[in-house]
Each structure stands twice: as C-alpha cells, then as structure tokens.
Design a protein around this motif. Structure first.
Motif, short mmCIF file in Angstrom:
data_model
loop_
_atom_site.label_atom_id
_atom_site.label_comp_id
_atom_site.label_asym_id
_atom_site.label_seq_id
_atom_site.Cartn_x
_atom_site.Cartn_y
_atom_site.Cartn_z
N PHE A 122 0.88 -1.09 -0.03
CA PHE A 122 0.23 0.16 0.03
C PHE A 122 1.01 1.18 0.07
O PHE A 122 1.64 1.45 0.86
CB PHE A 122 -1.04 0.05 1.15
N SER A 123 0.66 2.21 -0.95
CA SER A 123 1.52 3.21 -1.20
C SER A 123 0.36 4.46 -0.98
O SER A 123 -0.57 4.58 -1.32
CB SER A 123 2.35 3.35 -2.40
N ALA A 124 1.16 5.78 -0.72
CA ALA A 124 0.42 7.05 -0.74
C ALA A 124 -0.26 7.37 0.51
O ALA A 124 -1.27 8.07 0.46
CB ALA A 124 -0.34 7.09 -2.05
N GLY A 125 -0.40 6.69 1.53
CA GLY A 125 -0.82 7.16 2.47
C GLY A 125 -1.98 5.96 3.14
O GLY A 125 -2.33 5.34 2.37
N LEU A 126 -2.64 6.55 4.29
CA LEU A 126 -3.55 5.72 5.10
C LEU A 126 -5.02 6.01 4.34
O LEU A 126 -5.35 7.07 4.15
CB LEU A 126 -3.65 6.17 6.52
N VAL A 165 5.99 3.86 3.25
CA VAL A 165 6.12 5.15 4.10
C VAL A 165 7.26 5.94 3.87
O VAL A 165 8.16 5.51 3.27
CB VAL A 165 6.27 4.50 5.47
N SER A 166 7.12 7.19 4.20
CA SER A 166 8.31 8.18 4.24
C SER A 166 8.91 8.50 5.48
O SER A 166 10.28 9.02 5.52
CB SER A 166 7.83 9.60 3.59
N GLY A 217 8.06 8.74 -9.95
CA GLY A 217 6.71 8.96 -10.12
C GLY A 217 6.42 9.90 -8.99
O GLY A 217 6.78 10.97 -8.77
N HIS A 218 5.07 9.55 -8.28
CA HIS A 218 4.64 10.68 -7.34
C HIS A 218 5.59 10.91 -6.02
O HIS A 218 6.30 10.01 -5.50
CB HIS A 218 3.12 10.24 -6.68
N VAL A 219 5.67 12.09 -5.57
CA VAL A 219 6.57 12.50 -4.60
C VAL A 219 5.80 12.87 -3.43
O VAL A 219 4.81 13.87 -3.60
CB VAL A 219 7.71 13.45 -5.16
N PHE A 220 6.13 12.60 -2.32
CA PHE A 220 5.56 12.90 -1.10
C PHE A 220 6.62 13.37 -0.05
O PHE A 220 7.20 12.62 0.65
CB PHE A 220 4.93 11.66 -0.44
#
Length: 601
Positions: free
Chosen positions: A192-196, A226-227, A259-262
């Motif tokens: 699972f990526s990009a948060g809860l 996670v970051s 890709g997407h950066v957080f």
C-alpha cells in the motif's frame, strides 16, 4: 517461518506498465518485483498476450460482466503465478551447464549468502559424488522471487450503479484488494502506497487471506510504503487494532524517487533510517500489543511473540557502496532498485521510443512536475510522446485529455460528478474561471500553467506495454508518459539482468557519470530545490506557512549535522572531502533561505 528471498534487493512498482510483467521475467531467478493492479484494462490486455504466448485458453472478460474488474485482476495475477511456477520449475529441472539459466540463478546471487557459498563449493569440488550431492542441495534451497502487487491508496474512485449511487465495497482500491485476496498468489505481498485510506484498511478486516497460519506464516503479507517512522507507527497501529499484521515497512525517499513524490517536512533519509534502526524493537512490541488481543478477540489463536517485521528502503540508490551501507549500517532487509531497471529489458517493459529517451536523458530532462491529476508532485521525463501530445492540444486550442479510464477523477469544483483535472472538460472550465478572475498576471500565468501541465497518467503510464506487445486497449491513444527518479541520468546504457545484479553487488559498475553525488547529498539538493520552489510559487505566504518553512529548514540543518557525525564515524565510503564540501554548500543555502524567511516574517 517466513520464506527468505535469496536476493538482497527488490524491484519496486514502476508506473502502470513498466513492472506489469516483471515477475514473469525475474521471479524465476529469485528476485522479488511488484505489479500495479489498478488499471484492469491493461491487465486484461496482458492476460491475452501471455495466454497466447504460453498456449493457454483465453476468454475475454467484458466490462459488462458483473464484478468484471475483480475477475480481470484475479485472473491476471493467477496467470502470473502459474507462469512463474512453470519457468521456475523449468530452471530447477535443468542441469548445471555453462550459460544455462540454472547457472545464472546462482551466479547472480550476492557473494556473501549461504546459497552462493554452497554454489562456490559445487564449482570447486572435483569429487563426483560430492558434486552430485551439492547439486541436489542447491536445487532444494532454490526459491522463486515473490510476486508483489501495489495499490496506490489515493486511487479509490467510487463506482456507481444504474441510479448513480455508490456500489458498496466496489471502489477501485477495494475491488483491487478483493481481487488480490481471491487470486492464487502464494508467498506474496500487497504493497500500500500514498498514505492511510481508512475505507480500504477497514475492508481488509473482512479477509482471512491476510491472517497468519498456526505456524505464524503469511501466504499474503501486508507491506506499507512510508516516508518516515511516524507514518509507519500510525498505519501499523491502525491495522494492528484490526488484527492485521504489517510484515514490512518500505521506506521511500520523499523526493529522490520515481513517480509521485511525497516530501517530508525536511526530514532526510539518513535520520529516518536511523530512527527505524533504533526503534525497531519498540515498533514490534507496540504493534504486537494491539495485534495479539485483536486476533484473540476474533476467536483466533494468539501468538507468543511478534511476527517478524522487515525494514526495507528505496529511492535514489545508485552504487554498491550505498547499497552495502544501507544493509550493514542501517540493517535494512532489502533495498529497492527501481529507476536503473528501466534500462534492463530483461526485467521491465518500456517501449523502444521511450527507452531511447531514457538512455539519452540529462539532468534538465527529469523534472518534478505538476503533471499528476492527484495534485502532488510527479517526477517526470520531458520529451515523451505524451508531453508532445499535450502541448499539441494546447497549441490547437483544445487542451486536456479525453479521459477514457477515469481512475483519477476526484474534482467537483464545477460538477456534481467528480472529473479529472487532466480532462478537456475540467481544463476548459478552469481556464474560463481563471480568465474571469481578478488575479495578478503572475498568479494567472502560474495557475494556468499548473492546469495545462496535467497529463492523462492512466493512459500514459499504461501504453508502453500495449505498444511493446502490440496489445492496444485504447483506440487512437498511444502516447507514453514515464516517471523515472532523478537517478536515471547516472545510467546511459542498456543492461542485462546479470549486469544489473553485478552492479548492485559490486562485481561491476554500470554508472557512467563521474562526480555523481552520494544518494544522501542528492536528496538534500532535491529538498532545497523543493523548498525554493514552494517559496517562489507562494505570492503572499501566511504566518503559518512561514513557520512551516522555518521548521523545514531546521530539519534539513539537523540532517546535515547527522551526516557530519556519520563522516566522523567513517560510515560513508564516499569521498569524505567531497561529501563535507557538499554539506557545507547546502548548509549555507539553507541558512540564507532561513534568514530571508525571518525577514519576510
């Protein structure tokens, strides 16, 4: 007992198409890789291709069928598992002859592993009986790589019934989760990526496929990308309370990735890894104290001790020295090598035109763009066919994409029904609104540019596989978007799977660019650039924003101080003087930024 992978690295998910069939290519050699399972049209096209290639019957699953999305994803994943089994057993059944895939399996292994040591003995012994026994032992210890799947938690559009009402448990992420749970994948993991996503995590509780068996083994493990440590603790506890164990926390650099950066608030990879290293036992006990009572309350058997948790890392790794540091000092269980594998056709799927762009890419060609309809930064290669198509549409006065896939629809600014910010409909309405607004010329141009920069990622990130295998699933749409990390500029030649594994393990060097900064230094540079961009784009910052930027600067300075301590301990094998010089330069830039913020405040 958990099955251990023979390799120390894994191939993360890349786009929608780039790792779509990586397990079929690399799992036979014991390498873990990850598939995106959001785009079911692409998965169905790939199922058609591989069914034909392997002589399996193929029956098209129409979008008019009930639960078609679940069926498409489940059937593709089960096919991948069958093909991996076929290819792996084919290697095991072969003989140890020069140039064979069986020899290649062992030759690519890390030099320090138990299996490689046995293989070396096998090669050296001249005793026929001993050689035969070692050959049997080697084959017994062979393991295929895991087939992992990725769900980006933010991509979770509701799907509606005939009355335009949301169908219960039928959103995009939930159906992908169910499809994975129903598939034949074994010794696998869902990432699972990009948060809860509370709805998604709550739904997981309905599936027994994510439970451990009586021995504590998970056939389908849960992995959270996670970051930082805080994110791991929050998401891990949320799931533990539901009786779901997280078997791995996959740490990814906030900016030095594809890709997407957080972005974190200036928290750097080194200090983040150090926190995981120091608090791993605390994390284990904290999650177990919630998990064990939760499963007992459900009537399941409790466990006497916590299940294992792996800590892995990815983002910007480029040399064997960096890889060794991450394993030896930070004690990570695996390192993710994504972007460099885009230049390895034996592992990933990139169309010829885009592959050539990657090979020729320079630092100016890889940008942190506003291209994603999700509204977060997106590392992106310029000059692609998708960018050309987007610019041509703007030039013709018809900006925006047709929006056929609709996975990223989320905006209700102008409509009751969510639409995508990359769509023609949204961009036409938004630009009209901007033209009628009372913005300054600078603000108007900036906001207009942000609107027009949005690209259809559903199509762009899928088309490489459709082009490569000649299985188009979208009429008249062949544009390709690709999202490498900044690290791509350090690699400029195609490589074989053996060459890539040799590079990772320090047996050879594929990196062409001299003077490449250490991955930690490069991340600092990216964070400074990110902060400068945020400041430049904000015309009249509020006090709260100025305070956040100040905290950002302080975190970066703390990170630099931490790296100086590592230099003193000689943990970093990079050129010490060059590393310190880079830290000093970064520190001066940050202090100037901080000073200007204080004057503004």
């Amino acid at each position: 007992m958990q099955i251990l992978t023979p390799h120390k690295f894994h191939i993360p998910v890349m786009g929608l198409a780039y790792s779509i069939d990586s397990p079929i290519k690399v799992a036979r050699f014991g390498i873990n890789s990850t598939i995106s399972i959001i785009e079911d049209n692409l998965l169905e096209a790939m199922r058609k291709h591989y069914s034909k290639k392997y002589g399996e019957d193929y029956v098209f699953i129409s979008s008019k069928e009930k639960d078609y999305r679940i069926k498409r994803i489940t059937n593709y994943l089960s096919l991948v598992q069958r093909l991996v089994n076929i290819e792996f057993e084919k290697i095991k059944a072969s003989t140890f002859t020069f140039g064979s895939d069986l020899m290649k399996y062992f030759e690519m292994l890390p030099d320090s592993g138990e299996l490689k040591n046995i293989f070396e003995k096998f090669l050296l012994t001249e005793n026929v009986s001993e050689k035969e026994n070692l050959a049997v032992l080697l084959k017994e210890k062979m393991k295929p790589g895991a087939i992992e799947v990725n769900i980006m938690t933010k991509v979770d559009k509701d799907n509606l019934d005939k009355n335009n009402l949301p169908i219960p448990n039928a959103s995009d992420a939930l159906t992908a989760l169910k499809a994975y749970a129903c598939s034949d994948l074994k010794d696998s993991a869902i990432v699972f990526s990009a948060g809860l996503n509370p709805r998604l995590y709550n739904y997981m509780e309905d599936f027994r496929e994510f439970d451990a068996d009586v021995s504590g083994y998970f056939h389908k493990k849960v992995v959270i990308k996670v970051s930082d440590y805080r994110s791991a603790l929050i998401q891990g506890k949320y799931l533990a309370k539901k009786g779901i164990w997280v078997s791995e926390f996959r740490i990814e650099s906030g900016l030095n990735c594809g890709g997407h950066v957080f972005a974190t608030p200036g928290l750097l990879m080194g200090p983040i890894l150090n926190e995981f290293k120091e608090k791993k036992e605390e994390l284990l006990e904290s999650l177990f104290s919630l998990y064990n009572p939760a499963i007992i309350a459900k009537g399941q058997q409790g466990f006497p001790k916590p299940h294992p948790i792996k800590i892995t890392v990815q983002g910007g790794i480029g040399t064997s020295q960096e890889d060794n540091m991450l394993h030896n000092y930070y004690k990570v269980d695996s390192t993710g090598w994504g972007t460099p594998f885009l230049l390895c056709p034996e592992a990933t799927t990139v169309d010829k035109e885009t592959l050539q762009l990657l090979l020729n890419s320079k630092e100016k060609d890889v940008i942190r763009s506003q291209s994603s309809p999700l509204g977060v930064g997106f590392n992106y290669l310029k000059g692609t066919s998708a960018e050309t198509e987007r610019l041509n549409r703007i030039e013709k006065g018809a900006p925006g994409s047709p929006c056929t896939e609709k996975f990223l629809v989320s905006n209700t600014e102008f409509t009751k029904k969510p639409i995508c910010t990359a769509s023609r409909k949204y961009q036409k309405l938004k630009i009209k609104q901007l033209e009628e607004s009372d913005l300054s010329e600078i603000e108007y141009q900036q906001q207009k540019e942000d609107v027009l920069s949005k690209e259809c990622l559903c199509v762009g990130l899928s088309n490489a596989a459709a082009l490569n295998y000649e299985v188009p699933f979208l009429k008249k749409q062949q544009a390709v978007t690709i999202c490498p990390g900044p690290n791509i500029v350090n690699f400029s030649k195609l490589s074989t799977l053996r060459e890539m594994s040799d590079h990772i393990y320090g047996r050879s060097n594929l990196m062409h660019q001299k003077g490449r900064p250490h991955m930690f230094v490069r991340e600092i540079e990216l964070y400074i650039d990110f902060l400068e961009q945020q400041i430049t784009r904000t015309q009249n910052p509020e006090k709260r924003m100025l305070k956040n930027w100040g905290t950002f600067c302080n975190n970066l300075i703390d990170g630099i101080d931490y790296y100086r301590e590592l230099l003193k301990k000689q943990i970093l094998e990079n050129n010490q003087e060059e590393f310190e010089s880079s830290l000093k330069k970064a520190e001066l830039t940050i202090l100037k930024l901080k000073d200007s913020l204080l004057k503004t405040g």
